[in-house]
Design a protein around this motif. Structure first.
Motif, PDB file in Angstrom:
ATOM      1  N   GLU A   1      11.357 -11.442   6.473  1.00 50.28           N
ATOM      2  CA  GLU A   1      11.271 -12.470   5.433  1.00 50.28           C
ATOM      3  C   GLU A   1       9.871 -13.074   5.375  1.00 50.28           C
ATOM      4  OE1 GLU A   1      13.217 -16.882   4.372  1.00 50.28           O
ATOM      5  OE2 GLU A   1      13.917 -15.742   6.123  1.00 50.28           O
ATOM      6  N   ALA A   2       9.298 -13.383   6.535  1.00 50.29           N
ATOM      7  CA  ALA A   2       7.968 -13.987   6.581  1.00 50.29           C
ATOM      8  C   ALA A   2       6.917 -13.033   6.031  1.00 50.29           C
ATOM      9  CB  ALA A   2       7.621 -14.378   8.016  1.00 50.29           C
ATOM     10  N   PHE A   3       6.983 -11.769   6.444  1.00 49.43           N
ATOM     11  CA  PHE A   3       5.994 -10.796   5.984  1.00 49.43           C
ATOM     12  C   PHE A   3       6.019 -10.669   4.467  1.00 49.43           C
ATOM     13  CE2 PHE A   3       5.025  -6.545   4.464  1.00 49.43           C
ATOM     14  CZ  PHE A   3       3.725  -6.386   4.908  1.00 49.43           C
ATOM     15  N   PHE A   4       7.186 -10.468   3.906  1.00 48.09           N
ATOM     16  CA  PHE A   4       7.257 -10.227   2.462  1.00 48.09           C
ATOM     17  C   PHE A   4       6.989 -11.502   1.657  1.00 48.09           C
ATOM     18  CE2 PHE A   4       9.312  -6.283   3.821  1.00 48.09           C
ATOM     19  CZ  PHE A   4       8.605  -5.384   3.031  1.00 48.09           C
ATOM     20  N   HIS A   5       7.234 -12.655   2.232  1.00 51.91           N
ATOM     21  CA  HIS A   5       6.842 -13.893   1.560  1.00 51.91           C
ATOM     22  C   HIS A   5       5.319 -13.958   1.440  1.00 51.91           C
ATOM     23  CE1 HIS A   5       6.606 -18.146   0.455  1.00 51.91           C
ATOM     24  NE2 HIS A   5       5.668 -18.245   1.377  1.00 51.91           N
ATOM     25  N   LEU A   6       4.623 -13.709   2.536  1.00 52.54           N
ATOM     26  CA  LEU A   6       3.161 -13.765   2.519  1.00 52.54           C
ATOM     27  C   LEU A   6       2.588 -12.668   1.624  1.00 52.54           C
ATOM     28  CD1 LEU A   6       2.553 -14.521   6.302  1.00 52.54           C
ATOM     29  CD2 LEU A   6       2.424 -16.123   4.381  1.00 52.54           C
ATOM     30  N   LYS A   7       3.201 -11.499   1.657  1.00 51.10           N
ATOM     31  CA  LYS A   7       2.745 -10.411   0.781  1.00 51.10           C
ATOM     32  C   LYS A   7       2.935 -10.778  -0.690  1.00 51.10           C
ATOM     33  CE  LYS A   7       3.344  -5.490  -0.255  1.00 51.10           C
ATOM     34  NZ  LYS A   7       3.742  -5.645  -1.669  1.00 51.10           N
ATOM     35  N   SER A   8       4.017 -11.490  -1.006  1.00 51.03           N
ATOM     36  CA  SER A   8       4.253 -11.878  -2.396  1.00 51.03           C
ATOM     37  C   SER A   8       3.150 -12.809  -2.888  1.00 51.03           C
ATOM     38  CB  SER A   8       5.620 -12.550  -2.541  1.00 51.03           C
ATOM     39  OG  SER A   8       5.625 -13.849  -1.956  1.00 51.03           O
ATOM     40  N   ILE A   9       2.579 -13.598  -1.981  1.00 52.71           N
ATOM     41  CA  ILE A   9       1.470 -14.477  -2.364  1.00 52.71           C
ATOM     42  C   ILE A   9       0.225 -13.649  -2.643  1.00 52.71           C
ATOM     43  CG2 ILE A   9      -0.065 -16.328  -1.612  1.00 52.71           C
ATOM     44  CD1 ILE A   9       2.224 -17.347   0.165  1.00 52.71           C
ATOM     45  N   THR A  10      -0.163 -12.792  -1.708  1.00 48.72           N
ATOM     46  CA  THR A  10      -1.397 -12.011  -1.888  1.00 48.72           C
ATOM     47  C   THR A  10      -1.281 -11.030  -3.046  1.00 48.72           C
ATOM     48  OG1 THR A  10      -0.736 -10.335  -0.247  1.00 48.72           O
ATOM     49  CG2 THR A  10      -1.973 -12.239   0.562  1.00 48.72           C
ATOM     50  N   ASP A  11      -0.068 -10.521  -3.294  1.00 48.51           N
ATOM     51  CA  ASP A  11       0.119  -9.575  -4.399  1.00 48.51           C
ATOM     52  C   ASP A  11      -0.267 -10.178  -5.743  1.00 48.51           C
ATOM     53  OD1 ASP A  11       0.973  -7.500  -2.830  1.00 48.51           O
ATOM     54  OD2 ASP A  11       3.106  -7.741  -3.273  1.00 48.51           O
ATOM     55  N   GLY A  12      -0.164 -11.494  -5.860  1.00 54.90           N
ATOM     56  CA  GLY A  12      -0.494 -12.140  -7.132  1.00 54.90           C
ATOM     57  C   GLY A  12      -1.984 -12.231  -7.399  1.00 54.90           C
ATOM     58  N   TYR A  13      -2.802 -11.858  -6.404  1.00 55.03           N
ATOM     59  CA  TYR A  13      -4.243 -12.047  -6.557  1.00 55.03           C
ATOM     60  C   TYR A  13      -5.073 -10.788  -6.290  1.00 55.03           C
ATOM     61  CZ  TYR A  13      -3.113 -17.040  -6.378  1.00 55.03           C
ATOM     62  OH  TYR A  13      -2.608 -18.280  -6.632  1.00 55.03           O
ATOM     63  N   GLN A  14      -4.498  -9.778  -5.663  1.00 54.54           N
ATOM     64  CA  GLN A  14      -5.312  -8.633  -5.268  1.00 54.54           C
ATOM     65  C   GLN A  14      -4.520  -7.336  -5.330  1.00 54.54           C
ATOM     66  OE1 GLN A  14      -6.135 -10.516  -1.481  1.00 54.54           O
ATOM     67  NE2 GLN A  14      -4.764  -9.129  -0.376  1.00 54.54           N
ATOM     68  N   ASP A  15      -5.238  -6.245  -5.412  1.00 50.64           N
ATOM     69  CA  ASP A  15      -4.615  -4.926  -5.585  1.00 50.64           C
ATOM     70  C   ASP A  15      -4.464  -4.207  -4.251  1.00 50.64           C
ATOM     71  OD1 ASP A  15      -7.320  -4.558  -5.161  1.00 50.64           O
ATOM     72  OD2 ASP A  15      -7.436  -2.792  -6.459  1.00 50.64           O
ATOM     73  N   GLY A  16      -3.735  -4.791  -3.360  1.00 55.53           N
ATOM     74  CA  GLY A  16      -3.534  -4.138  -2.081  1.00 55.53           C
ATOM     75  C   GLY A  16      -3.324  -5.139  -0.967  1.00 55.53           C
ATOM     76  N   VAL A  17      -3.023  -4.598   0.217  1.00 57.43           N
ATOM     77  CA  VAL A  17      -2.702  -5.400   1.387  1.00 57.43           C
ATOM     78  C   VAL A  17      -3.738  -5.144   2.480  1.00 57.43           C
ATOM     79  CG1 VAL A  17      -0.980  -5.787   3.206  1.00 57.43           C
ATOM     80  CG2 VAL A  17      -0.247  -5.321   0.859  1.00 57.43           C
ATOM     81  N   THR A  18      -4.130  -6.225   3.186  1.00 65.79           N
ATOM     82  CA  THR A  18      -4.917  -6.068   4.402  1.00 65.79           C
ATOM     83  C   THR A  18      -4.283  -6.938   5.491  1.00 65.79           C
ATOM     84  OG1 THR A  18      -6.482  -7.885   4.011  1.00 65.79           O
ATOM     85  CG2 THR A  18      -7.036  -5.749   3.074  1.00 65.79           C
TER      86      THR A  18
ATOM     87  N   MET B   1      -6.435  -6.185  10.965  1.00 65.13           N
ATOM     88  CA  MET B   1      -7.210  -4.950  10.895  1.00 65.13           C
ATOM     89  C   MET B   1      -7.716  -4.831   9.463  1.00 65.13           C
ATOM     90  SD  MET B   1      -4.888  -2.112  12.847  1.00 65.13           S
ATOM     91  CE  MET B   1      -4.292  -2.330  14.523  1.00 65.13           C
ATOM     92  N   PRO B   2      -9.018  -4.804   9.234  1.00 63.78           N
ATOM     93  CA  PRO B   2      -9.515  -4.745   7.853  1.00 63.78           C
ATOM     94  C   PRO B   2      -9.348  -3.350   7.253  1.00 63.78           C
ATOM     95  CG  PRO B   2     -11.353  -4.717   9.380  1.00 63.78           C
ATOM     96  CD  PRO B   2     -10.121  -4.899  10.216  1.00 63.78           C
ATOM     97  N   ILE B   3      -8.105  -3.008   7.006  1.00 63.49           N
ATOM     98  CA  ILE B   3      -7.739  -1.712   6.434  1.00 63.49           C
ATOM     99  C   ILE B   3      -7.029  -1.986   5.116  1.00 63.49           C
ATOM    100  CG2 ILE B   3      -6.407   0.407   6.759  1.00 63.49           C
ATOM    101  CD1 ILE B   3      -6.614  -0.036   9.760  1.00 63.49           C
ATOM    102  N   TRP B   4      -7.449  -1.314   4.069  1.00 64.23           N
ATOM    103  CA  TRP B   4      -6.840  -1.517   2.751  1.00 64.23           C
ATOM    104  C   TRP B   4      -5.661  -0.571   2.586  1.00 64.23           C
ATOM    105  CZ3 TRP B   4      -6.053   1.619  -1.579  1.00 64.23           C
ATOM    106  CH2 TRP B   4      -5.703   0.944  -2.772  1.00 64.23           C
ATOM    107  N   CYS B   5      -4.598  -1.086   1.985  1.00 67.30           N
ATOM    108  CA  CYS B   5      -3.434  -0.263   1.691  1.00 67.30           C
ATOM    109  C   CYS B   5      -2.857  -0.705   0.352  1.00 67.30           C
ATOM    110  CB  CYS B   5      -2.377  -0.407   2.782  1.00 67.30           C
ATOM    111  SG  CYS B   5      -0.945   0.689   2.582  1.00 67.30           S
ATOM    112  N   GLU B   6      -2.495   0.237  -0.462  1.00 64.46           N
ATOM    113  CA  GLU B   6      -1.935  -0.089  -1.773  1.00 64.46           C
ATOM    114  C   GLU B   6      -0.548  -0.697  -1.642  1.00 64.46           C
ATOM    115  OE1 GLU B   6      -1.363   2.070  -6.150  1.00 64.46           O
ATOM    116  OE2 GLU B   6      -1.714   3.284  -4.355  1.00 64.46           O
ATOM    117  N   LYS B   7       0.154  -0.345  -0.563  1.00 57.27           N
ATOM    118  CA  LYS B   7       1.535  -0.798  -0.392  1.00 57.27           C
ATOM    119  C   LYS B   7       1.657  -1.687   0.856  1.00 57.27           C
ATOM    120  CE  LYS B   7       3.413   3.319  -2.672  1.00 57.27           C
ATOM    121  NZ  LYS B   7       4.329   4.481  -2.543  1.00 57.27           N
ATOM    122  N   ALA B   8       2.887  -1.946   1.255  1.00 60.22           N
ATOM    123  CA  ALA B   8       3.149  -2.849   2.377  1.00 60.22           C
ATOM    124  C   ALA B   8       2.866  -2.161   3.707  1.00 60.22           C
ATOM    125  CB  ALA B   8       4.604  -3.314   2.336  1.00 60.22           C
ATOM    126  N   TYR B   9       1.931  -2.719   4.468  1.00 58.18           N
ATOM    127  CA  TYR B   9       1.678  -2.211   5.820  1.00 58.18           C
ATOM    128  C   TYR B   9       1.429  -3.378   6.759  1.00 58.18           C
ATOM    129  CZ  TYR B   9      -3.236  -3.011   7.107  1.00 58.18           C
ATOM    130  OH  TYR B   9      -4.417  -3.588   7.506  1.00 58.18           O
TER     131      TYR B   9
END
Length: 357
Positions: free
Chosen positions: A194-211, A214-222
């Motif tokens: 729940e915590a992970f996907f809540h935080l991801k839902s915030i960043t998803d509104g502003y950027q095209d990917g997840v970090t 580890m400064p690694i870019w991913c298009e999906k949830a990692y």
């Protein structure tokens, strides 16, 4: 912020592949001086609190750092939403203590006995949850088109359990109360998700990917999965208490990396290689041991790659990079060169760009 060529390299990494060369994150200060923060008149505790919990200060400081940093190869501007490793413990009933270089979450365990302890859930009014939510949103707002905002380091499930119960107590419980330990982990699992996907839902509104941290870019949830607690466990205990949890997490994350931290965890590599959906393993040798680019680790890297997993390597000695690139396959490899100057970074950029597949 990130070129299409680099995005293709990152996407290939997640598929345990490579495009045209090694995937390498390079960055360095540009040599200009940014304004130093004024901590005059503050005690050490006040300074520690300010650098962690004064969000306006942190956002300004991080933006200043980004503006004074050059990025090369597959490096990109990103800010780590840092409240210390395993911060979820303080969001689900635990406490936290800010120190000079870290945040402690295990100083006051809340599970005193197994018969009665607080409900394991996100306490949305807790200071750490409010801090994580607020700071993530502030970074996202400030970073639009400038930098990527990471998911906070909410930690590994069993490490969180150790913070809530106490490390020594949890070790003894694995012999005396194994059922209760497993039940606690099962209670933490959905809260972590729940915590992970809540935080991801915030960043998803502003950027095209997840970090992440580890400064690694991913298009999906990692996310980088870990269990530092496992350095104290045998391979059999890892299989019983840790492996099922890792498998569970990899099944709902699109991609994942395991943070293999120190020689005490090397005995768990075979179990990690058995996890079908785990993408890669990050090896951290630990203080006092040879750098990740040293030849003594090449056999480990060959085993990991032969086992079908990628490699994440944080290189501290850039002079060893060239030899490292000669002894590992570029497929499924991500290399981050830490703390280097701009002249060295530009030299390494030339080296990396010559390593065509």
């Amino acid at each position: 912020m990130l070129s299409e060529a680099s995005k293709k390299r990152y996407s290939a990494f997640w598929q345990n592949d490579a495009t045209d060369r090694f995937l390498v994150y390079l960055s360095a200060p540009d040599g200009s001086k940014s304004p130093a923060p004024d901590f005059s008149g503050l005690t050490e505790d006040e300074v520690n609190w300010k650098v962690r919990m004064d969000f306006e200060f942190r956002v300004l400081r991080e933006k200043e750092r980004i503006l004074h940093t050059n990025y090369y190869c597959d490096g990109f501007p990103t800010i780590f939403t840092d409240f210390g490793p395993g911060s979820l413990a303080a969001c689900i009933g635990g406490s936290f203590q800010v120190a000079k270089d870290t945040v402690w979450f295990d100083r006051n365990p809340i599970i005193k006995n197994w018969d009665s302890y607080p409900e394991i859930k996100i306490y949305r009014n807790s200071e750490m949850w409010q801090a994580t939510d607020t700071y993530t949103k502030m970074l996202c707002e400030a970073g639009k088109g400038i930098f990527y905002t990471s998911i906070a380091d909410i930690g590994g499930t069993l490490d969180i359990a150790a913070s809530l119960r106490g490390t020594s107590e949890l070790l003894l419980d694995m012999y005396d109360n194994p059922k209760q330990v497993k039940e606690l982990v099962k209670k933490i699992q959905p809260v972590w998700k729940e915590a992970f996907f809540h935080l991801k839902s915030i960043t998803d509104g502003y950027q095209d990917g997840v970090t992440s941290w580890m400064p690694i870019w991913c298009e999906k949830a990692y996310f980088p999965l870990q269990c530092d607690f496992s350095a104290m466990l045998s391979a059999d205990m890892f299989e019983e208490f840790v492996l099922p949890d890792l498998i569970y997490q990899t099944e709902y994350l699109d991609h994942s990396i395991y943070h293999l931290d120190g020689p005490g965890e090397l005995q768990h590599v075979d179990h990690l290689l058995s996890i079908p959906r785990l993408n890669a393993i990050q090896w951290i040798p630990g203080a006092g041991n040879a750098d990740v680019a040293d030849e003594c680790w090449f056999e480990l890297y060959q085993k990991i790659q032969a086992g079908g997993k990628g490699l994440v390597l944080f290189v501290n000695r850039p002079e060893l990079l060239e030899n490292l690139l000669k002894h590992i396959s570029p497929k499924g490899v991500y290399i981050y060169v830490t703390d280097t100057d701009d002249y060295t970074a530009r030299q390494l950029k030339e080296l990396v760009e010559k390593t065509k597949i």
